[in-house]
Design a protein around this motif. Sequence first.
Motif, PDB file in Angstrom:
ATOM      1  N   VAL A 124      54.363  13.975  39.511  1.00 53.16           N
ATOM      2  CA  VAL A 124      53.393  13.306  38.636  1.00 53.16           C
ATOM      3  C   VAL A 124      52.029  13.989  38.741  1.00 53.16           C
ATOM      4  N   THR A 125      51.646  14.386  39.943  1.00 56.53           N
ATOM      5  CA  THR A 125      50.391  15.120  40.111  1.00 56.53           C
ATOM      6  C   THR A 125      50.443  16.442  39.349  1.00 56.53           C
ATOM      7  N   ALA A 126      51.560  17.151  39.462  1.00 58.19           N
ATOM      8  CA  ALA A 126      51.719  18.433  38.767  1.00 58.19           C
ATOM      9  C   ALA A 126      51.634  18.269  37.248  1.00 58.19           C
ATOM     10  N   ALA A 127      52.131  17.163  36.732  1.00 57.01           N
ATOM     11  CA  ALA A 127      52.091  16.925  35.282  1.00 57.01           C
ATOM     12  C   ALA A 127      50.654  16.833  34.773  1.00 57.01           C
ATOM     13  N   GLY A 128      49.758  16.353  35.625  1.00 61.58           N
ATOM     14  CA  GLY A 128      48.370  16.184  35.207  1.00 61.58           C
ATOM     15  C   GLY A 128      47.443  17.332  35.562  1.00 61.58           C
ATOM     16  N   GLU A 129      47.988  18.379  36.191  1.00 64.54           N
ATOM     17  CA  GLU A 129      47.163  19.520  36.583  1.00 64.54           C
ATOM     18  C   GLU A 129      46.445  20.127  35.380  1.00 64.54           C
ATOM     19  N   GLY A 130      45.152  20.367  35.520  1.00 66.41           N
ATOM     20  CA  GLY A 130      44.373  21.025  34.485  1.00 66.41           C
ATOM     21  C   GLY A 130      43.971  20.142  33.315  1.00 66.41           C
ATOM     22  N   LEU A 131      44.294  18.837  33.396  1.00 69.56           N
ATOM     23  CA  LEU A 131      43.969  17.935  32.291  1.00 69.56           C
ATOM     24  C   LEU A 131      42.886  16.909  32.650  1.00 69.56           C
ATOM     25  N   ASP A 132      42.139  17.147  33.705  1.00 68.30           N
ATOM     26  CA  ASP A 132      41.177  16.141  34.164  1.00 68.30           C
ATOM     27  C   ASP A 132      39.825  16.209  33.454  1.00 68.30           C
ATOM     28  N   HIS A 133      39.722  16.958  32.401  1.00 65.49           N
ATOM     29  CA  HIS A 133      38.439  17.033  31.689  1.00 65.49           C
ATOM     30  C   HIS A 133      38.495  16.289  30.392  1.00 65.49           C
ATOM     31  N   GLU A 157      41.360   9.793  29.919  1.00 65.13           N
ATOM     32  CA  GLU A 157      42.458   9.199  29.158  1.00 65.13           C
ATOM     33  C   GLU A 157      43.632  10.152  28.963  1.00 65.13           C
ATOM     34  N   LYS A 158      43.350  11.402  28.599  1.00 65.55           N
ATOM     35  CA  LYS A 158      44.421  12.358  28.341  1.00 65.55           C
ATOM     36  C   LYS A 158      45.261  12.593  29.593  1.00 65.55           C
ATOM     37  N   GLN A 159      44.598  12.862  30.723  1.00 69.71           N
ATOM     38  CA  GLN A 159      45.323  13.104  31.962  1.00 69.71           C
ATOM     39  C   GLN A 159      46.115  11.869  32.386  1.00 69.71           C
ATOM     40  N   CYS A 160      45.516  10.701  32.276  1.00 69.92           N
ATOM     41  CA  CYS A 160      46.210   9.473  32.666  1.00 69.92           C
ATOM     42  C   CYS A 160      47.427   9.221  31.780  1.00 69.92           C
ATOM     43  N   ASP A 161      47.302   9.474  30.482  1.00 65.31           N
ATOM     44  CA  ASP A 161      48.445   9.295  29.576  1.00 65.31           C
ATOM     45  C   ASP A 161      49.593  10.231  29.946  1.00 65.31           C
ATOM     46  N   VAL A 162      49.272  11.483  30.211  1.00 66.69           N
ATOM     47  CA  VAL A 162      50.302  12.464  30.569  1.00 66.69           C
ATOM     48  C   VAL A 162      50.957  12.084  31.900  1.00 66.69           C
TER      49      VAL A 162
END
Length: 131
Positions: free
Chosen positions: A122-131, A35-40
């Motif tokens: 958009v990929t860069a915005a979600g880097e490191g947030l996939d947990h 959810e967090k990564q998708c929101d960002v």
Amino acid sequence: MKEIILATVVLLLTGCLAAPPEPVVSIPTPVCKGEKQCDVMWSAAQDWVSRVGRMQVAHIMPDSIVTFPGVVTDRTTMSGTVVKRPLADGSYELLATFACVDRQLPCAKLEHSGVNLFNTMVTAAGEGLDH
């Protein structure tokens, strides 16, 4: 020798010896997990469309962004959609498509570049947030 030069000129004029087209490199579609990564990443997608892509957003839904059509008198205007599509593994891909009102240059070459830039940012915005 004249025959070789003449044959080369004929082949060039007929397109048989044209330079090969530049390879088209595609940046992978952004995928978010959690959810967090998708929101960002969804927020980054909205920001990209309106600010970087300079498209006027018509509406934003939980699973789509749609812009107004481009202006016919502006040859550099694009319109587009972004769809947040669920994948089998529970993640989502953010699939962007952009199109020019006028398919002539200079805008036609920007469609693919726009998608690639969207995918990168958009990929860069979600880097490191996939947990």
